[in-house]
Design an enzyme around this catalytic site. Structure first.
Site, mmCIF file in Angstrom:
data_model
loop_
_atom_site.group_PDB
_atom_site.id
_atom_site.type_symbol
_atom_site.label_atom_id
_atom_site.label_comp_id
_atom_site.label_asym_id
_atom_site.label_seq_id
_atom_site.Cartn_x
_atom_site.Cartn_y
_atom_site.Cartn_z
ATOM 1 C CE LYS A 30 -2.078 -1.127 3.864
ATOM 2 N NZ LYS A 30 -1.331 -2.381 4.175
ATOM 3 N NE ARG A 105 -4.810 -1.261 9.905
ATOM 4 C CZ ARG A 105 -3.731 -0.845 9.234
ATOM 5 N NH1 ARG A 105 -3.731 0.312 8.645
ATOM 6 N NH2 ARG A 105 -2.671 -1.605 9.187
ATOM 7 N NE ARG A 157 7.667 -2.345 6.269
ATOM 8 C CZ ARG A 157 6.358 -2.336 6.356
ATOM 9 N NH1 ARG A 157 5.639 -1.801 5.391
ATOM 10 N NH2 ARG A 157 5.752 -2.868 7.379
ATOM 11 N NE ARG A 190 5.792 -0.078 10.165
ATOM 12 C CZ ARG A 190 4.774 -0.176 9.333
ATOM 13 N NH1 ARG A 190 4.827 0.456 8.162
ATOM 14 N NH2 ARG A 190 3.710 -0.880 9.633
ATOM 15 N NE ARG A 201 1.968 -4.795 11.245
ATOM 16 C CZ ARG A 201 2.995 -4.587 10.407
ATOM 17 N NH1 ARG A 201 4.195 -5.044 10.713
ATOM 18 N NH2 ARG A 201 2.825 -3.925 9.300
HETATM 19 P P1 AP5 Z 1 4.831 -1.659 1.825
HETATM 20 O O1 AP5 Z 1 4.494 -0.844 0.624
HETATM 21 O O2 AP5 Z 1 5.581 -1.001 2.921
HETATM 22 O O3 AP5 Z 1 3.529 -2.401 2.380
HETATM 23 P P2 AP5 Z 1 2.266 -1.841 3.149
HETATM 24 O O4 AP5 Z 1 1.064 -2.486 2.562
HETATM 25 O O5 AP5 Z 1 2.293 -0.335 3.166
HETATM 26 O O6 AP5 Z 1 2.557 -2.476 4.560
HETATM 27 P P3 AP5 Z 1 2.485 -1.903 6.020
HETATM 28 O O7 AP5 Z 1 3.161 -2.921 6.873
HETATM 29 O O8 AP5 Z 1 3.003 -0.489 6.089
HETATM 30 O O9 AP5 Z 1 0.965 -1.886 6.243
HETATM 31 P P4 AP5 Z 1 0.220 -1.859 7.570
HETATM 32 O O10 AP5 Z 1 -1.165 -1.732 7.076
HETATM 33 O O11 AP5 Z 1 0.480 -2.976 8.485
HETATM 34 O O12 AP5 Z 1 0.868 -0.605 8.321
HETATM 35 P P5 AP5 Z 1 0.321 0.834 8.700
HETATM 36 O O13 AP5 Z 1 1.477 1.732 8.731
HETATM 37 O O14 AP5 Z 1 -0.866 1.203 7.886
HETATM 38 O O15 AP5 Z 1 5.638 -2.934 1.305
HETATM 39 C C1 AP5 Z 1 6.175 -3.868 2.215
HETATM 40 C C2 AP5 Z 1 7.530 -4.356 1.705
HETATM 41 O O16 AP5 Z 1 7.324 -5.107 0.499
HETATM 42 C C3 AP5 Z 1 8.505 -3.238 1.350
HETATM 43 O O17 AP5 Z 1 9.790 -3.639 1.724
HETATM 44 C C4 AP5 Z 1 8.400 -3.120 -0.186
HETATM 45 O O18 AP5 Z 1 9.619 -2.691 -0.752
HETATM 46 C C5 AP5 Z 1 8.036 -4.540 -0.580
HETATM 47 N N1 AP5 Z 1 7.163 -4.608 -1.744
HETATM 48 C C6 AP5 Z 1 6.061 -3.849 -1.992
HETATM 49 N N2 AP5 Z 1 5.481 -4.199 -3.149
HETATM 50 C C7 AP5 Z 1 6.224 -5.230 -3.647
HETATM 51 C C8 AP5 Z 1 6.133 -6.023 -4.831
HETATM 52 N N3 AP5 Z 1 5.175 -5.861 -5.740
HETATM 53 N N4 AP5 Z 1 7.061 -6.995 -5.022
HETATM 54 C C9 AP5 Z 1 8.070 -7.194 -4.111
HETATM 55 N N5 AP5 Z 1 8.216 -6.448 -2.985
HETATM 56 C C10 AP5 Z 1 7.302 -5.483 -2.746
HETATM 57 O O19 AP5 Z 1 -0.242 0.592 10.183
HETATM 58 C C11 AP5 Z 1 0.622 0.351 11.275
HETATM 59 C C12 AP5 Z 1 -0.200 0.295 12.562
HETATM 60 O O20 AP5 Z 1 -0.851 1.568 12.780
HETATM 61 C C13 AP5 Z 1 -1.348 -0.715 12.576
HETATM 62 O O21 AP5 Z 1 -0.906 -2.004 12.946
HETATM 63 C C14 AP5 Z 1 -2.271 -0.088 13.645
HETATM 64 O O22 AP5 Z 1 -1.797 -0.327 14.933
HETATM 65 C C15 AP5 Z 1 -2.148 1.398 13.364
HETATM 66 N N6 AP5 Z 1 -3.170 1.889 12.396
HETATM 67 C C16 AP5 Z 1 -2.927 2.405 11.162
HETATM 68 N N7 AP5 Z 1 -4.081 2.753 10.571
HETATM 69 C C17 AP5 Z 1 -5.070 2.462 11.449
HETATM 70 C C18 AP5 Z 1 -6.487 2.574 11.403
HETATM 71 N N8 AP5 Z 1 -7.112 3.055 10.310
HETATM 72 N N9 AP5 Z 1 -7.192 2.146 12.483
HETATM 73 C C19 AP5 Z 1 -6.579 1.658 13.564
HETATM 74 N N10 AP5 Z 1 -5.241 1.515 13.687
HETATM 75 C C20 AP5 Z 1 -4.493 1.916 12.633
#
Ligand code: AP5
Length: 250
Positions: A30, A105, A157, A190, A201
């Site tokens: 994402k 979410r 990552r 992270r 997660r």
């Molecule tokens: P990356 O693009 O970083 O993946 P991502 O989907 O953004 O993954 P996240 O781990 O950031 O998502 P998340 O939803 O858990 O975290 P968030 O910050 O929202 O890609 C991952 C890796 O893969 C990278 O190394 C990249 O290079 C590689 N990659 C990407 N595409 C690829 C491809 N096609 N091929 C090969 N490699 C690839 O949330 C964190 C925390 O915040 C949550 O756990 C929660 O506690 C809180 N939170 C956030 N939003 C909310 C909400 N709305 N409500 C409640 N709590 C929330």
């Protein structure tokens, strides 16, 4: 890197693509794809994970409350999320569209977002500078990735603490081990990418966030794409979905 604190102007180059929501489990790509949408269309990236991490880093009341919850891989309560999302979406740079990454979410967040957009964005333009979002319901794109691939992506990552650039030791390694290609800074893992948190997660995603896809699917608004392919292929399909939806909006 984070997009909440200062009011951002609308970029001259911003295309009117309306709201784009990227759904998908942790590691689906994402954040990676959001940055590419932002570079291509000039609309802002709104990542609730980044907004929360910024609050944690600044030690705000919200950050203090969210820190332990995020470290366990759990979701921050819906009620706390609405305030930060609402204030970010009210900023002027969102008027031609935005990419939402990590929100909604839960089905409750999805319902809240629909109500917020209907009340504050689509109908009530009088309080805002002219935007073009009327009649632009969100484009909802779900990124589908195999479970084992997700584990590999998250565990690999790394990010640069200075410029925010992301790497992956398996698929996108830096030129020199653990150092940013541009800044030379030591790359960070992270807090919630630790092995013992990753499976929590992913389990929470299955339980609490997958129903969000059902919410949009039941309204025929969900576009699911295979994100288990090279980044460029995924990006090309996302652009084609956005272009198909925003045709004629200028
Ligand atoms: P990356 O693009 O970083 O993946 P991502 O989907 O953004 O993954 P996240 O781990 O950031 O998502 P998340 O939803 O858990 O975290 P968030 O910050 O929202 O890609 C991952 C890796 O893969 C990278 O190394 C990249 O290079 C590689 N990659 C990407 N595409 C690829 C491809 N096609 N091929 C090969 N490699 C690839 O949330 C964190 C925390 O915040 C949550 O756990 C929660 O506690 C809180 N939170 C956030 N939003 C909310 C909400 N709305 N409500 C409640 N709590 C929330």
């Amino acid at each position: 890197m984070v997009n909440e604190s200062a009011e951002q102007p609308v970029k001259d180059t911003a295309r009117n693509i309306g709201p784009v929501i990227l759904l998908g489990p942790p590691g689906a790509g994402k954040g990676t794809q959001s940055k590419r949408i932002v570079d291509h269309y000039g609309v802002p990236w709104i990542s609730t994970g980044e907004l929360l991490r910024d609050h944690v880093a600044r030690g705000t009341a919200l950050g203090l409350e969210a820190k332990a919850i995020m470290a366990r891989g759990e979701l921050v309560p819906d009620g706390l999320m609405y305030g930060i999302v609402a204030s970010r979406l009210r900023e002027v740079d969102c008027h031609n569209g935005f990419v939402l990454d990590g929100f909604p979410r839960t089905p409750a967040q999805a319902g809240w977002l629909d109500a917020f957009l209907a009340k504050e964005v689509f109908e009530n333009k009088a309080d805002h500078t002219p935007g073009n979002l009327q009649n632009s319901p969100p484009i909802v794109i779900q990124l589908l990735v195999d479970y084992n691939q997700l584990l590999l992506r998250i565990a690999g990552r790394r990010s640069c603490p200075t410029c925010g650039r992301t790497y992956n030791i398996h698929t996108q390694p830096p030129r020199v081990d653990e150092l940013c290609d541009v800044e030379g800074a030591r790359l960070l893992t992270r807090e919630d990418d630790r092995e013992e948190v990753i499976s929590e997660r992913l389990a929470i995603y299955e339980r609490q966030t997958k129903p969000v896809a059902d919410y949009y699917r039941s309204q025929n608004r969900l576009i699911a794409i295979d994100a288990d392919r090279p980044m460029e292929a995924v990006t090309a399909q996302i652009f084609s979905v956005i272009d198909g939806n925003s045709r004629g909006k200028g």
